[in-house]
Each structure stands twice: as structure tokens, then as C-alpha cells.
Design a protein around this motif. Structure first.
Motif, PDB file in Angstrom:
ATOM      1  N   SER A   1      -1.786  -1.206  -3.985  1.00  0.00           N
ATOM      2  CA  SER A   1      -2.962  -0.452  -3.546  1.00  0.00           C
ATOM      3  C   SER A   1      -2.477   0.860  -2.936  1.00  0.00           C
ATOM      4  O   SER A   1      -1.270   1.107  -2.826  1.00  0.00           O
ATOM      5  N   HIS A   2      -3.422   1.711  -2.542  1.00  0.00           N
ATOM      6  CA  HIS A   2      -3.088   3.016  -1.969  1.00  0.00           C
ATOM      7  C   HIS A   2      -4.031   3.317  -0.812  1.00  0.00           C
ATOM      8  O   HIS A   2      -5.213   2.974  -0.862  1.00  0.00           O
ATOM      9  N   ASN A   3      -3.523   4.005   0.188  1.00  0.00           N
ATOM     10  CA  ASN A   3      -4.433   4.551   1.183  1.00  0.00           C
ATOM     11  C   ASN A   3      -4.919   5.912   0.671  1.00  0.00           C
ATOM     12  O   ASN A   3      -4.412   6.452  -0.318  1.00  0.00           O
TER      13      ASN A   3
ATOM     14  N   CYS B   1       1.606   5.178   0.452  1.00  0.00           N
ATOM     15  CA  CYS B   1       1.098   6.262   1.288  1.00  0.00           C
ATOM     16  C   CYS B   1       1.720   7.574   0.832  1.00  0.00           C
ATOM     17  O   CYS B   1       2.906   7.830   1.094  1.00  0.00           O
TER      18      CYS B   1
ATOM     19  N   THR C   1     -10.675   1.951  -0.832  1.00  0.00           N
ATOM     20  CA  THR C   1      -9.682   0.947  -0.413  1.00  0.00           C
ATOM     21  C   THR C   1      -9.921   0.470   1.015  1.00  0.00           C
ATOM     22  O   THR C   1      -9.960  -0.732   1.281  1.00  0.00           O
TER      23      THR C   1
ATOM     24  N   PHE D   1       3.828  -1.094   3.765  1.00  0.00           N
ATOM     25  CA  PHE D   1       3.411   0.272   3.450  1.00  0.00           C
ATOM     26  C   PHE D   1       4.609   1.014   2.841  1.00  0.00           C
ATOM     27  O   PHE D   1       5.651   1.156   3.491  1.00  0.00           O
TER      28      PHE D   1
ATOM     29  N   ILE E   1      -7.761   0.999   8.251  1.00  0.00           N
ATOM     30  CA  ILE E   1      -6.933   0.003   7.557  1.00  0.00           C
ATOM     31  C   ILE E   1      -6.211  -0.882   8.557  1.00  0.00           C
ATOM     32  O   ILE E   1      -6.186  -2.122   8.413  1.00  0.00           O
TER      33      ILE E   1
ATOM     34  N   LEU F   1     -10.867  -3.426   1.931  1.00  0.00           N
ATOM     35  CA  LEU F   1      -9.676  -4.202   2.273  1.00  0.00           C
ATOM     36  C   LEU F   1     -10.017  -5.540   2.923  1.00  0.00           C
ATOM     37  O   LEU F   1      -9.389  -6.558   2.615  1.00  0.00           O
TER      38      LEU F   1
ATOM     39  N   MET G   1       0.848  -1.186   0.000  1.00  0.00           N
ATOM     40  CA  MET G   1       0.000   0.000   0.000  1.00  0.00           C
ATOM     41  C   MET G   1       0.888   1.243   0.000  1.00  0.00           C
ATOM     42  O   MET G   1       1.702   1.437   0.903  1.00  0.00           O
TER      43      MET G   1
END
Length: 266
Positions: free
Chosen positions: A210-212, A67, A217, A90, A77, A221, A65
Motif C-alpha cells: 500500500s502507499h500513503n 512513503c 488509503t 513503512f 494512519i 486502512l 506502506m
């Protein structure tokens, strides 16, 4: 019949022979140098690749993910990951850590892997070697301040890379990480749409992006993690997936363990 040689004829003959020998030697040297030049050029033009995925028989995938935007959904999350007993990687921008140090600390304290996504999220293909090194080092310093650990995992912004970028990462003793499965969550896809992108492709050794800070998302999740596990795959961090040494990266960006000896991935 007698052939009569005089000094002038002998001298002319010797000069001719020596000229031929010298010319042959020069031609051979040029040919050798040309060959070396071609070999060197081929080596210098070799395209360096990041790791897109890993060839492995172990039933595991890395969920990652990025950030870079906000931290509004981090608590949600982390709660989902805790409930699913799952650790992910992350990739944090250094500037993001500056803005949200408490969020970064929470992620580390929850046992997740904190990796670098550069310091300022620039278009790294436009940077010099020295500028790329600076981005890597400054982000790693911020990660160390949060975690106390030396980070070795790097992902370039925008998925960009060229030989200069990858060489800078390698020279800093970091692993350059890409991905081979993209949720496209940053485009606003729903969770079901994200899963539709993954479900028929996902296999052992994959790296998922993926991305926060996106629209769906955090709320999707839990479903994504459960669906991945339902396929018999374990969700792990990048460091628990990749090989640390004795490997090659093929033309598709797949990291492959060399056949000479077993590799400890931890």
C-alpha cells in the motif's frame, strides 16, 4: 615373411603415435573447458529474486506502506494503527525523510518498522552496481539517524529489480522485499475495491503493498486491517514475517525455510 624396419620408418611411426596422443589430449581439454564454461555460464545467468512472500504455517501477513510523496495522512494512519494495536513496515525514500523528518520520527516512536525504499526513488534497473549500493547506503544512513538502528530491509522503487539490483542489496546484507498482493491504492481505488482485490487471495505469509498519500488509503486502512484480522490472520512487520537465515527463494519468489533445522524469525 620378415618385416624390415629402418630408422626412417621407426621415426615416422613414433611421430604418428605421439601426434595422435597429443591431439587426443587437446580434444579432451577443450571438452572439459567447454563443460566448465557451460556450468559457469549457467551460474552467472541465474536469476536472482527478491522475497515476494513467505512459506509459513503461522497465521500472519505483513502489511507494508511505501512513503514517497507527501505526509498529509500520516497522523490519521498512525491513529488507525494504534487503535487496532497493529504494527506495520513503512518503506521510506531517503528524500521523503529529508522532507518530513518529524513524520518519520513519529512512525518510529509509535513502534513501526522503518525500512528503505531507496534514497532518491530512481529506476534502479538503469543504475550500475555502484549506484545501487549508493542508493541503499544513503537511505540506510538517514534511517539510522531517525531510528538509531541499522536497517536491513529494502524495497526497490517501482517494483523493479534485476541481478545487479538484488546483488547490491544482498552484498549490503539487506533483504530485498517485493510483494505478492497489491491494493492498487495509488490508482484511486476505494477501500471496498481494495478489499475485493485481497479477500479471496490473502493467506498466511503474504506481503501486502500500500502507499500513503493516496486518495483513499488512510480512510480505508481501519476496514482493511479489521477484515484481515477477521480472517484469522495477524498483521505484522516484514522483520516479523521473513526468515533471516537458512532459507531459499524459489522461482516464484517465495521464501522457504530450509528443512535442516528450525529458524528463529526474530
Amino acid at each position: 615373411m620378415f618385416i624390415i624396419f629402418n630408422k626412417q620408418k621407426i621415426y615416422t611411426y613414433i611421430v604418428s603415435v605421439l601426434t595422435v596422443v597429443i591431439l587426443f589430449g587437446v580434444a579432451s581439454t577443450i571438452k572439459l573447458n567447454d563443460s566448465n564454461a557451460i556450468e559457469t555460464s549457467a551460474t552467472n545467468n541465474q536469476k536472482l529474486l527478491p522475497i515476494y512472500n513467505v512459506q509459513t504455517s503461522e497465521k500472519k501477513v505483513a502489511f507494508t506502506m511505501n512513503c514517497a510523496w507527501n505526509a498529509d495522512d500520516i497522523d490519521q494512519i498512525l491513529e488507525v494503527l494504534k487503535n487496532n494495536n497493529t504494527k506495520i513496515t513503512f518503506f521510506m525514500v531517503g528524500d521523503w525523510i529529508d522532507k518530513f523528518p518529524d513524520a518519520a520520527k513519529k512512525m518510529h516512536e509509535a513502534g513501526h518498522e522503518i525500512a528503505s525504499h531507496s534514497n532518491t526513488h530512481p529506476h534502479v534497473n538503469n543504475l550500475s552496481y555502484e549506484q545501487n549500493v549508493k542508493e541503499i547506503r544513503e537511505a540506510n544512513e538517514k534511517i539510522k539517524a531517525i531510528t538509531g538502528n541499522e536497517n536491513k530491509i529494502y524495497r526497490a522503487p517501482y517494483g523493479e529489480y534485476n541481478n545487479t539490483v538484488v546483488k547490491a542489496v544482498q552484498d549490503e546484507k539487506n533483504y530485498c522485499i517485493q510483494w505478492n498482493l497489491d491494493t492498487l491504492d495509488y490508482t484511486g481505488l476505494s477501500g471496498d475495491q481494495m478489499w475485493d482485490r485481497l479477500k479471496n487471495k490473502i493467506k498466511e505469509g503474504d506481503i501486502i503493498l500500500s502507499h500513503n498519500g493516496t486518495k483513499h488509503t488512510a480512510e480505508s486502512l481501519d476496514m482493511l486491517i479489521k477484515n484481515i484480522k477477521a480472517k484469522g490472520l495477524e498483521v505484522v512487520t516484514i522483520s516479523d514475517l521473513i526468515y533471516k537465515e537458512n532459507y531459499t527463494i524459489n522461482a516464484n519468489g517465495t521464501q522457504i525455510l530450509n528443512s535442516t533445522g528450525q529458524q528463529n524469525q526474530n
